[in-house]
Design a protein around this motif. Structure first.
Motif, PDB file in Angstrom:
ATOM      1  N   GLY A 422      43.404  42.893  14.899  1.00 58.92           N
ATOM      2  CA  GLY A 422      43.752  43.776  13.785  1.00 58.92           C
ATOM      3  C   GLY A 422      43.109  45.140  13.830  1.00 58.92           C
ATOM      4  N   ALA A 423      42.292  45.405  14.850  1.00 51.53           N
ATOM      5  CA  ALA A 423      41.672  46.721  14.982  1.00 51.53           C
ATOM      6  C   ALA A 423      42.679  47.735  15.511  1.00 51.53           C
ATOM      7  N   ILE A 424      42.430  48.996  15.234  1.00 48.72           N
ATOM      8  CA  ILE A 424      43.215  50.089  15.784  1.00 48.72           C
ATOM      9  C   ILE A 424      42.342  50.815  16.807  1.00 48.72           C
ATOM     10  N   VAL A 425      42.875  50.974  18.016  1.00 44.98           N
ATOM     11  CA  VAL A 425      42.139  51.667  19.075  1.00 44.98           C
ATOM     12  C   VAL A 425      42.743  53.048  19.253  1.00 44.98           C
ATOM     13  N   LYS A 426      41.914  54.072  19.113  1.00 45.75           N
ATOM     14  CA  LYS A 426      42.381  55.452  19.096  1.00 45.75           C
ATOM     15  C   LYS A 426      41.799  56.228  20.273  1.00 45.75           C
TER      16      LYS A 426
END
Length: 762
Positions: A422-426
């Protein structure tokens, strides 16, 4: 366990500490078979050797440093290059890297940010520099990967310019200091003290570099133990740390207010350079057999536990275990501190975050030069593997510090693990560190592996009733909290198989996108100027006398540069001196700009040859009272401007705009009990502002008072250490004393000329 030694200490063969005492010399001779003086032993530190190699003067007490390389980002490089151009710049005389990791969100402020990037690219071509496009790397990760070198020195216009773990002494300073280097001048300082950081033991699983760093900061910030000194990391514990771990500790030394840092190097550092295709840049560094340090910090790494720095400073530290055990008491203490930091502007509490006896946070961030390293993110992914952050308020964002790191995380599956939970990697971006990305909701609490948690830094606007809070933690405990769906959890509570994958650096990523002039300038290139890029306004030389109105009075124990000039959305105006100045002190003293601009009208009238009262009627009785006692005071020899008082201003960022914004609004001075950092004081001086000091205690003046400082120009010429000043009141002049502190001859000349630009132009 962290122990601070009282006074200096000797380090024998890198392994044994002997406290400085009358018996020390005899004890050292007995142990080593040789006799050395304290002065000789002080020359055996790594820091001394590097500074000596870069000192262009014949006096090691008065250093004139030439750096090997320079680096800046897109909040600072426009102003630096504009200043250097106004001062006669023709070519970058050394490698100068322009990164684009702060103003990367190019939709903010219309075309402003991308205009700055085009300015930077064309300047790199014209003057012979290196241009790193947006999202490729944050400034300090690119410097680690491509600039650092054993025994070298790097100057950067960002406060977290720290590459000591790689054997490079790096210093973060305000832009004018880089201008001096670009114009083949020197960085002038007194020989700094050197404090040893003696490490033993090995961190337990779940403890990361941010935990060690916060433990150190908590011990040394308030007492100034390493203020403006060099921290030198030694001892057998160093070799028990990976290079990524060392880098994570090293970058946070900025928050101790030290000047710079340096670490002993070994085969692990040698391998780092080999991985990055630069084996020739490795150099083995160790202190001499008998090295003397002005202080010594002992750290048993095995005793460090997961840490948290509560709002609103990196030194407000607790172990997570301590916080959980004394939750309501510590939150109550945070509220008391917030009353000082926030001036009661908003209702602040974190007690509503306590759910069923546990602290709930709404956001986790792993980012930037401190948190975005390969090992941090791999360990976080190992903790989160197979879990879920949940569908509630809690969010998790991860920003790898460079595209090469991002690529390797994709290849080894860490990105997939993070996204699955559920993490967002930017992409590489410094925004979460200064309030330009992932700003929490009002009353939100964010835990971050980044560098700072000052008030306002995460995007709050107190004047609009908005407040959000940041607590600093290590990536591992942030991941553990995420796995626990937002409830604060130490990584040591998890039994994790840390896979520790090997890092492979893909050099082609930079080869294909980074512009590198190889030091070759092309004068035919035309610089691209966006409509927001403005020249610095004209600035007057210091007059014989000064009349100053106090336009802000700040009694916080420490005032950060973010409070002097807010970060975040203001960054889009960093290339427009007058536009940016409108934000000065806006979140600390919203009335400041109006007061400063009002009194500035008197100075503008004076410069135009008119009576000052034609610009600002309020000044008329003040000048009349002064002339009654000093009839020689005239419109020609007496400048009029503003000043602020703050107890201890300048903690934090190296951004010169904290000073330059005051200057372009008519500021002539700061008055303080002390200055938090050398870099802020240097910024004041380089913008022609007097760095006055006043003794602690009751102030002889208050906000709104006028001060008269006679013969200030002569005092600077005479190298006076203190000056006579007066409060101008209804009953005449009331005398008090201001101190100037140490000033070099060049600094005095800069103040006399009115600013660094005038100094070089003349």
């Amino acid at each position: 366990m962290i122990k601070l030694h009282n006074g200096g200490a000797y380090l024998l063969n890198g392994m044994e500490i002997v406290d400085d005492s009358p018996e020390a010399a005899q004890a050292i001779a007995a142990k080593t078979g040789c006799s050395v003086t304290k002065e000789e032993a002080a020359q055996q530190t790594m820091a001394y050797g590097i500074l000596k190699d870069h000192n262009t003067s014949s006096d090691m007490k008065k250093l004139k440093i030439r750096f090997d390389k320079l680096t800046s980002h897109d909040i600072t490089y426009v102003g630096i290059i504009q200043t250097a151009r106004a001062s006669g710049l023709e070519k970058f005389p050394m490698p100068y890297v322009l990164t684009n990791c702060h103003n990367s969100l190019c939709a903010v402020g219309g075309t402003i940010n991308e205009d700055d990037h085009m300015f930077g690219l064309t300047c790199a071509k014209k003057y012979g520099g290196v241009f790193v496009p947006p999202h490729q790397a944050v400034i300090h990760q690119f410097a680690r990967e491509m600039l650092a070198g054993g025994g070298k020195m790097i100057l950067g216009s960002d406060s977290h310019t720290r590459y000591g773990a790689l054997g490079t002494m790096a210093i973060g300073e305000g832009g004018p200091e880089l201008v001096k280097q670009l114009l083949n001048k020197t960085y002038d300082i007194n020989m700094p003290g050197v404090v040893g950081v003696y490490m033993t033991g090995k961190p337990i699983p779940g403890v990361g570099p941010q935990d060690v760093a916060l433990a150190i900061i908590g011990e040394v910030f308030a007492n100034g133990y390493v203020n403006n000194k060099v921290m030198e990391f030694v001892g057998p514990g160093v070799e028990n740390l990976s290079v990524d771990f060392r880098i994570g500790v090293d970058v946070m030394t900025t928050e101790t207010t030290c000047l710079s840092s340096i670490w002993k190097t070994d085969d692990a550092v040698k391998e780092f350079y080999e991985i990055h295709y630069r084996p020739e840049d490795y150099k083995e560094l160790n202190p001499g057999n008998v090295a003397y340090y002005d202080g010594m910090i002992e750290i048993d790494l095995s005793t460090i536990r997961p840490m948290i720095a509560m709002p609103f400073h990196p030194s407000n530290t607790y172990t997570i275990e301590e916080l959980n055990a004394n939750l309501m008491d510590i939150l109550d203490d945070c509220e008391k501190k917030a009353l000082v930091s926030l001036d009661g502007a908003v209702d602040f509490t974190l007690k509503d975050k306590v759910h069923n006896g546990k602290l709930y946070v709404e956001q986790g961030i792993i980012a930037g030069c401190a948190g975005g390293g390969f090992e941090n993110i791999c360990d976080a992914a190992d903790i989160l593997k197979g879990s879920s952050i949940g569908p509630d308020e809690f969010t998790l964002s991860v920003y790898p510090a460079s595209t090469p790191i991002y690529m390797e995380l994709v290849k080894n599956g860490a990105v997939a693990t993070l996204m699955e939970c559920g993490a967002i990697v930017k992409t590489a971006f410094c925004g979460p560190c200064f309030g330009a990305g992932d700003t929490p909701a009002n009353n939100g609490l964010s835990i971050r592996h980044s560098t700072r948690n000052f008030p306002n830094r995460e995007g709050s606007k107190l004047q609009s009733g908005q407040i959000a809070s940041v607590a600093l933690m290590d990536a591992r405990s942030i991941a553990a909290t995420a796995a626990n769906k937002g409830y604060l959890t130490a990584a040591t509570d998890f039994d994790v198989n840390y896979t520790k994958p090997k890092y492979f650096f893909d050099k082609r990523i930079y080869d294909n996108r980074v512009f590198d002039s190889k030091g070759v300038a092309d004068p035919s290139v035309e610089i691209k100027f966006g409509p927001n890029i403005k020249d610095w306004p004209a600035m007057e030389a210091l007059t014989d006398n000064l009349v100053l109105k106090v336009v802000s009075e700040i009694h916080d124990p420490v005032t950060t540069t973010d409070e002097l000039i807010p970060s975040g959305e203001t960054s889009s105006y960093r290339s427009n001196p007058l536009g940016l100045a409108e934000f000065a002190l806006s979140r600390k003293d919203p009335a400041y700009v109006g007061r400063a601009k009002a009194v500035q009208k008197a100075e503008k009238a004076r410069v135009e040859g008119k009576a000052p009262e034609e610009g600002f009627e309020e000044i008329a009785p003040v000048l009349a009272a002064i002339r009654a006692a000093y009839p020689e005071v005239s419109n020609e020899n007496t400048g009029i401007g503003s000043t602020i008082f703050a107890v201890k201003p300048g903690d934090g960022s190296a951004r010169e705009q904290a000073a330059s914004c005051q200057k372009v609004l008519g500021g002539w001075a700061n008055i303080a009990n002390e200055y938090a950092t050398k870099r802020y004081r240097s910024n004041l001086i380089n913008w022609g502002m007097l760095p006055f000091l006043i003794d602690t205690g009751d102030l002889p003046f208050k906000n709104g008072d006028y001060l008269f400082i006679p013969a200030i120009r002569q005092a600077i010429l005479d190298k006076a250490s203190q000056v006579k000043a007066y409060v101008v009141g209804e009953n005449g002049l009331s005398e008090f004393t201001l101190r100037l502190g140490d000033l070099t001859d060049d600094e005095r000349e800069i103040i006399l000329k009115g600013c660094l630009i005038n100094y070089y132009r003349d």
